[in-house]
Write a protein that holds these residues in place. Structure first.
Motif, PDB file in Angstrom:
ATOM      1  N   UNK A 123     -21.395  41.919  31.392  1.00  0.00           N
ATOM      2  CA  UNK A 123     -21.242  41.818  32.844  1.00  0.00           C
ATOM      3  C   UNK A 123     -22.089  42.843  33.587  1.00  0.00           C
ATOM      4  N   UNK A 124     -22.388  43.962  32.941  1.00  0.00           N
ATOM      5  CA  UNK A 124     -23.251  44.974  33.557  1.00  0.00           C
ATOM      6  C   UNK A 124     -23.994  45.703  32.439  1.00  0.00           C
ATOM      7  N   UNK A 125     -25.095  46.331  32.840  1.00  0.00           N
ATOM      8  CA  UNK A 125     -25.901  47.002  31.825  1.00  0.00           C
ATOM      9  C   UNK A 125     -27.053  46.118  31.390  1.00  0.00           C
ATOM     10  N   UNK A 126     -27.108  45.812  30.101  1.00  0.00           N
ATOM     11  CA  UNK A 126     -28.226  45.002  29.660  1.00  0.00           C
ATOM     12  C   UNK A 126     -28.198  44.661  28.185  1.00  0.00           C
ATOM     13  N   UNK A 127     -29.311  44.058  27.751  1.00  0.00           N
ATOM     14  CA  UNK A 127     -29.500  43.591  26.373  1.00  0.00           C
ATOM     15  C   UNK A 127     -30.756  44.251  25.831  1.00  0.00           C
ATOM     16  N   UNK A 128     -30.717  44.650  24.573  1.00  0.00           N
ATOM     17  CA  UNK A 128     -31.895  45.174  23.887  1.00  0.00           C
ATOM     18  C   UNK A 128     -32.142  44.345  22.639  1.00  0.00           C
ATOM     19  N   UNK A 129     -33.351  43.838  22.528  1.00  0.00           N
ATOM     20  CA  UNK A 129     -33.790  43.105  21.331  1.00  0.00           C
ATOM     21  C   UNK A 129     -34.823  43.985  20.646  1.00  0.00           C
ATOM     22  N   UNK A 130     -34.493  44.474  19.459  1.00  0.00           N
ATOM     23  CA  UNK A 130     -35.340  45.476  18.807  1.00  0.00           C
ATOM     24  C   UNK A 130     -35.633  45.116  17.372  1.00  0.00           C
ATOM     25  N   UNK A 131     -36.815  45.525  16.904  1.00  0.00           N
ATOM     26  CA  UNK A 131     -37.202  45.384  15.494  1.00  0.00           C
ATOM     27  C   UNK A 131     -37.338  46.784  14.905  1.00  0.00           C
TER      28      UNK A 131
END
Length: 533
Positions: free
Chosen positions: A274-282
Motif C-alpha cells: 500500500x505504501x513504499x515500493x518494490x525492488x527487483x534485484x539480481x
C-alpha cells in the motif's frame, strides 16, 4: 556341490557352489529344451541326483506332460522374443510359479533360457511386467490428458473471444451512462472468467507434465527489463516506487517460463503493498544467481509460508473476492519452479514486507543468446502504432473461421474499422469466394484449427497460391498444443492468442497492412491485383 579338499576351486566351481546353495530350483535350458545345468534344488524337485538331470529333457526328468507343455511353450516364447516371461502353475515339485529369462552370448544372440522355479522370483518378474504396464498406461493417460487440455483450451477460448468482440462492438455504440456502466461491469465479468480459465488451464497443463523447460543462455538484465516495463506503470499508478537492481550476468534457464514464474510474485507484491515500493534485484550467490522481489507490503505470518503455495489459498480474502486474485498465482509459481529446477524461497514478517527469491544457474561463458521462446508461452501480437494514432488503411480482409459466431463477430468488428470483409468457413469456401470477388484480399485472417485436418497455415498458403502473390496473413488461435504453436512459428506468420484484445488485433492488422508484401516465389502479381481465375 562339495568342494574338494586340497584342490583350488575354479571360478566355475564357485558358481556351481553358489547355485547349489540356493534352495530355489534353478536350471539352464538349451535351445532344444534339454537341461544344460541345474542346481541341487532342481534335481531334488525331480527326485534325481544332480548329474542325472543334466542332458535330459524336462519330460525325461519326470515332469508331468501338462507342465512340460506349458514350460516348453514359454521357453520357445522367450527364445523368439527375448523378453522374460513368467507362468503360474502349479508345477509338481517346482512350486506355484516359474520365471524364464533369456541368456545371451557376447554377440547378443540368445543361446539358452534360465528357468527359476521360485514363487518369489516369479512374483518379481510378474511385478516388473505389471510396473511396465503401469508406466505404459500412465503415458497413455498423460497423452490423453494432454489432448483433452488442448481441445478444452481451444474450445473454451472460442466463446470468450466472441464475448470480447461483441462487447467491444456494443460499448462503442452506447451513449447512456447507465448502459455504459453495465457494459463495464460485463467487461469485468468477462475478464474475470477469462483469467480463471487461463489459470486453471495453466495449472492443469503443469500438473499433467505437458510444460517442459527449454533452457538457453541469456542476459538476466533482459528479463528484469521486461518485468520493469510490464509492472512499472502499475506501480506508478498506485504511487509506489518500482526499482530494479541490474546485474551484468548470463543465466541458463527458459526465459519464457521465468517470466511466467515472476509475474505472479510481482503481481502479489503490487497487490499487497500500500505504501513504499518494490525492488527487483539480481544478486550473485556462488555459482548461482538469485532473482529477488522485495516489497514493503503487509507481510506474511511465518505460519502461513507453506500454505500460500497451495491451490486456491489466499490470505485475508475469506469472501473469495476475485478482485484480490484467484489464489492460483503462487500455486503456478510452485509448479513452474519444479519444471525449471529453480528453488523458490520466501522470507517475510507481518507488517514488514516480504522477499521472494528464485535461484537460477549462472553461466560461466556468455554462450548463445539466441533461441526460440518456449512453445508454451503466449507472446503478445507484434506492437505497432496505436489504433487511434494511425488507423489501419482501408482494405479487404479475407476472414477464415469455421465457428459461425466467431466469423460473424470478427466480420462486424472489421467492418466497423472500415475494412471490406470476405467471410469463409474453410479453404474450399475461401477459394470460391475469391473466384467471385472483384479484388484480391489485402490480408488473410485465419483461425489456426479449421474443420477436419485443415489449418490456417494451409488456408493462407492456398490463398497465396490462388492469388499468385504473397498475401499478408495472420493466424488467430485458442490452441495451446506446443506442436501446433511450433508449426505457426515455423511458418513465420504472426500469431494472436484467443481471447485477444480487439485494440491489439487492430494494431497488428495496421502493421501488417502497411508493411510491404513481397512477391510470391513464382513472380506473383501486384499487391492490388485480383486473384487469378
Amino acid at each position: 556341490m562339495t568342494l574338494i579338499q586340497g584342490q583350488a576351486p575354479s571360478r566355475a566351481d564357485w558358481f556351481d557352489a553358489l547355485l547349489s546353495a540356493n534352495d530355489a530350483p534353478h536350471a539352464l535350458l538349451g535351445e532344444d529344451g534339454c537341461v544344460l545345468a541345474a542346481n541341487r534344488a532342481f534335481a531334488d524337485a525331480l527326485g534325481l541326483v544332480q548329474d542325472a538331470v543334466e542332458g535330459r529333457s524336462l519330460a525325461e526328468g519326470g515332469l508331468p506332460a501338462g507342465a512340460v507343455d506349458a514350460l516348453d511353450a514359454l521357453r520357445r516364447q522367450v527364445l523368439a522374443t527375448g523378453i522374460p516371461a513368467s507362468c503360474a502353475g502349479p508345477f509338481p515339485g517346482l512350486g506355484r510359479a516359474v520365471a524364464l529369462t533369456p541368456v545371451r552370448d557376447a554377440g547378443g544372440a540368445i543361446r539358452a533360457v534360465a528357468l527359476i522355479a521360485d514363487a518369489g522370483a516369479a512374483a518379481l518378474a510378474e511385478a516388473r511386467a505389471e510396473a511396465a504396464q503401469a508406466r505404459a498406461d500412465a503415458e497413455r493417460a498423460r497423452t490423453a490428458k494432454g489432448k483433452f487440455l488442448s481441445a478444452a483450451s481451444h474450445d473454451l477460448r472460442q466463446p470468450f473471444q466472441a464475448m470480447h468482440l461483441f462487447h467491444h462492438l456494443l460499448i462503442g455504440r452506447l451513449t447512456d451512462p447507465t448502459s455504459i456502466e453495465l457494459a463495464n461491469k460485463l467487461e469485468q465479468a468477462i475478464v474475470g472468467g477469462e483469467t480463471l480459465l487461463r489459470a486453471l488451464l495453466e495449472v492443469s497443463a503443469l500438473e499433467a507434465g505437458l510444460v517442459t523447460a527449454k533452457p538457453q543462455t541469456f542476459p538476466v538484465d533482459e528479463l528484469l527489463a521486461k518485468m520493469l516495463e510490464e509492472f512499472g506503470p502499475e506501480a506508478e499508478a498506485k504511487g509506489l516506487r518500482f526499482n530494479v537492481r541490474p546485474l551484468d550476468a548470463q543465466v541458463t534457464s527458459d526465459p519464457a517460463l521465468m517470466e511466467r514464474l515472476l509475474r505472479p510474485i510481482l503481481a502479489n507484491a503490487l497487490r499487497y503493498t500500500l505504501k513504499g515500493g518494490i525492488l527487483l534485484a539480481a544478486r550473485r550467490r556462488g555459482d548461482a544467481l538469485r532473482i529477488e522481489v522485495w516489497d514493503t507490503g503487509v507481510g506474511i505470518d511465518p505460519a502461513n509460508h507453506g500454505v500460500i503455495f497451495e491451490d486456491f489459498h489466499q490470505l485475508g480474502n475469506p469472501g473469495r473476492d476475485r478482485k484480490q486474485g484467484l489464489g492460483l498465482g503462487l500455486a503456478i509459481v510452485r509448479r513452474l519452479s519444479q519444471v525449471l529446477g529453480h528453488p523458490v524461497t520466501l522470507r517475510s514478517r507481518l507488517g514488514k514486507g516480504s522477499v521472494f527469491a528464485v535461484e537460477v544457474p549462472l553461466t560461466v561463458s556468455s554462450g548463445d543468446r539466441s533461441g526460440d521462446e518456449s512453445a508454451d508461452s503466449e507472446p503478445e501480437p507484434a506492437a505497432g502504432p496505436s489504433a487511434s494514432a494511425a488507423p489501419a488503411k482501408a482494405g479487404t480482409v479475407l476472414v477464415i473461421e469455421d465457428d459461425a459466431m466467431q466469423l460473424e463477430g470478427i466480420g462486424m468488428l472489421l467492418r466497423g474499422w472500415g475494412y471490406a470483409v470476405i467471410p469463409a468457413r474453410g479453404i474450399v469456401e475461401a477459394c470460391a469466394e475469391l473466384d467471385s470477388a472483384a479484388t484480391a484480399p489485402d490480408l488473410v485472417l485465419s483461425d489456426l484449427r479449421l474443420s477436419g485436418l485443415e489449418t490456417g497455415i494451409d488456408a493462407i498458403q492456398a490463398v497465396r497460391a490462388r492469388c499468385g502473390r504473397r498475401v499478408p496473413g495472420v493466424i488467430v488461435t485458442g490452441d495451446t498444443d506446443p506442436d501446433r504453436l511450433r508449426s505457426v512459428d515455423r511458418s513465420g506468420l504472426p500469431l494472436v492468442h484467443k481471447p485477444c484484445d480487439p485494440r491489439a488485433l487492430r494494431r497488428l492488422l495496421c502493421c501488417c497492412m502497411n508493411a510491404d508484401a513481397g512477391p510470391a516465389p513464382n513472380g506473383g502479381n501486384r499487391p492490388d491485383a485480383p486473384c487469378s481465375r
